[in-house]
Design a protein around this motif. Structure first.
Motif, PDB file in Angstrom:
ATOM      1  N   VAL A  35      -5.504  -4.382  -0.741  1.00 48.16           N
ATOM      2  CA  VAL A  35      -6.791  -3.450  -0.767  1.00 48.16           C
ATOM      3  C   VAL A  35      -5.730  -3.108   0.584  1.00 48.16           C
ATOM      4  N   ALA A  36      -5.291  -3.492   1.529  1.00 50.71           N
ATOM      5  CA  ALA A  36      -5.303  -2.184   3.250  1.00 50.71           C
ATOM      6  C   ALA A  36      -3.749  -1.787   2.931  1.00 50.71           C
ATOM      7  N   SER A  37      -2.822  -2.281   2.567  1.00 53.74           N
ATOM      8  CA  SER A  37      -1.377  -1.607   1.791  1.00 53.74           C
ATOM      9  C   SER A  37      -1.875  -0.635   0.866  1.00 53.74           C
ATOM     10  N   GLY A  38      -2.699  -1.097  -0.125  1.00 56.50           N
ATOM     11  CA  GLY A  38      -2.951   0.424  -0.541  1.00 56.50           C
ATOM     12  C   GLY A  38      -3.872   1.082  -0.744  1.00 56.50           C
ATOM     13  N   LEU A  39      -4.532   1.209   0.190  1.00 55.30           N
ATOM     14  CA  LEU A  39      -5.306   2.547   1.072  1.00 55.30           C
ATOM     15  C   LEU A  39      -4.520   2.843   2.414  1.00 55.30           C
ATOM     16  N   THR A  40      -3.285   2.469   3.011  1.00 54.37           N
ATOM     17  CA  THR A  40      -2.681   3.263   3.072  1.00 54.37           C
ATOM     18  C   THR A  40      -1.485   4.277   2.431  1.00 54.37           C
ATOM     19  N   ALA A  41      -1.064   3.660   1.506  1.00 57.60           N
ATOM     20  CA  ALA A  41      -0.397   4.153   0.287  1.00 57.60           C
ATOM     21  C   ALA A  41      -0.789   5.049  -0.198  1.00 57.60           C
ATOM     22  N   TRP A  50       5.253  10.332  -0.667  1.00 60.02           N
ATOM     23  CA  TRP A  50       4.885  10.336  -1.527  1.00 60.02           C
ATOM     24  C   TRP A  50       5.548   8.872  -1.294  1.00 60.02           C
ATOM     25  N   PRO A  51       6.879   9.069  -1.136  1.00 56.20           N
ATOM     26  CA  PRO A  51       7.507   7.864  -1.364  1.00 56.20           C
ATOM     27  C   PRO A  51       7.518   6.360  -0.487  1.00 56.20           C
ATOM     28  N   SER A  56       5.423   1.049   0.181  1.00 56.33           N
ATOM     29  CA  SER A  56       4.073   0.116  -0.120  1.00 56.33           C
ATOM     30  C   SER A  56       4.015  -0.671  -1.591  1.00 56.33           C
ATOM     31  N   GLY A  57       4.344  -0.784  -2.108  1.00 54.85           N
ATOM     32  CA  GLY A  57       4.039  -1.771  -3.718  1.00 54.85           C
ATOM     33  C   GLY A  57       4.932  -2.930  -3.139  1.00 54.85           C
ATOM     34  N   ALA A  58       6.743  -2.678  -2.305  1.00 58.28           N
ATOM     35  CA  ALA A  58       7.470  -3.605  -2.475  1.00 58.28           C
ATOM     36  C   ALA A  58       6.502  -4.762  -0.978  1.00 58.28           C
ATOM     37  N   ALA A  63       4.949  -9.696   0.157  1.00 58.65           N
ATOM     38  CA  ALA A  63       3.159 -10.765   1.121  1.00 58.65           C
ATOM     39  C   ALA A  63       2.710 -11.686   0.035  1.00 58.65           C
ATOM     40  N   VAL A  64       2.903 -11.309  -0.937  1.00 60.46           N
ATOM     41  CA  VAL A  64       2.663 -11.958  -2.238  1.00 60.46           C
ATOM     42  C   VAL A  64       3.524 -13.667  -2.933  1.00 60.46           C
ATOM     43  N   ILE A  65       5.055 -13.098  -2.356  1.00 56.46           N
ATOM     44  CA  ILE A  65       5.852 -14.211  -2.448  1.00 56.46           C
ATOM     45  C   ILE A  65       5.710 -14.895  -1.218  1.00 56.46           C
TER      46      ILE A  65
END
Length: 176
Positions: A35-41, A50-51, A56-58, A63-65
Motif C-alpha cells: 500500500v505504501a509503495s503503491g501510494l507513492t507510485a 510515470w516511470p 515501485s512495482g519492482a 520486498a515480498v520475496i
C-alpha cells in the motif's frame, strides 16, 4: 542385578531462529509495504513521473520475496539432547528435512570460537572433530547455551550418586 541405561534426556535445548512476526503479521507487513509503495507510485504517476511506478512495482516484488525468504528460514530448528548414552544434535531445515548427529560425550566439550566483528561460533569439539551448532542464535544466547551445555557435560562426566546408607541419620532431638 542388571544395569539398564535409559535414553532419557539429561539436558535438552531447542534452538529456533527469532520469529518476530506470525503468519498474520507477515501478511499485514506485506500489505502495508504494498500500500505504501503503491501510494507513492500513484503520487509520482499523477505528477507525471510515470516511470517511477514500474520501479515501485519492482520494489514491492523484491520486498515480498525477501519477507517470504525470511519466513522460510524461521522454520529451521535444532535440538540438542544429552542422554546417558550420547549427545544428539537434530537439525531440521526449512523444508522439513532432518539430519541427526550422535556424539560420544566422554571427551566432548562446548567451545566458543571468537570471531572479530562477528557473533562467536559455538562448537562441539571432540578430538579432531568440530561441529558448529546454534548458528542462528545471537551472541548472548550462544554464551548462555555454551555455559549450560558445558555444565551439563560436566555433570554427565561427574555424576553424583545418592546412597541412602551414607546419609546422616535424622534423629529427633529429644526422645520420649
Amino acid at each position: 542385578m542388571s544395569e539398564r541405561v535409559t535414553d532419557a534426556p539429561m539436558f535438552e535445548a531447542v534452538i529456533v531462529p527469532h520469529r518476530s512476526l506470525s503468519r498474520r503479521g507477515l501478511a499485514g507487513l506485506i500489505v502495508a509495504v504494498a500500500v505504501a509503495s503503491g501510494l507513492t507510485a500513484l503520487l509520482f504517476f499523477l505528477l507525471g513521473a510515470w516511470p517511477v511506478a514500474g520501479f515501485s512495482g519492482a520494489e514491492i516484488l523484491l520486498a515480498v520475496i525477501l519477507i517470504r525468504a525470511h519466513a522460510r528460514v524461521a522454520r529451521e530448528s535444532e535440538v540438542v539432547l544429552l542422554s546417558e548414552r550420547r549427545l544428539r544434535v537434530i537439525h531440521t531445515d526449512r523444508k522439513g528435512g532432518r539430519r541427526e548427529m550422535a556424539l560420544d560425550p566422554s571427551w566432548l566439550r562446548a567451545e566458543l570460537q571468537e570471531r572479530p566483528g562477528r557473533v562467536p561460533a559455538l562448537l562441539l569439539v571432540g578430538g579432531r572433530r568440530r561441529h558448529e551448532i546454534a548458528a542462528r542464535l545471537g551472541e548472548a544466547e550462544k554464551r548462555d547455551l555454551a555455559a549450560a551445555l558445558a555444565e551439563a557435560l560436566h555433570a554427565w562426566r561427574n555424576p553424583r550418586f545418592d546412597n541412602p546408607q551414607l546419609r546422616e541419620p535424622d534423629f529427633p532431638e529429644s526422645l520420649p
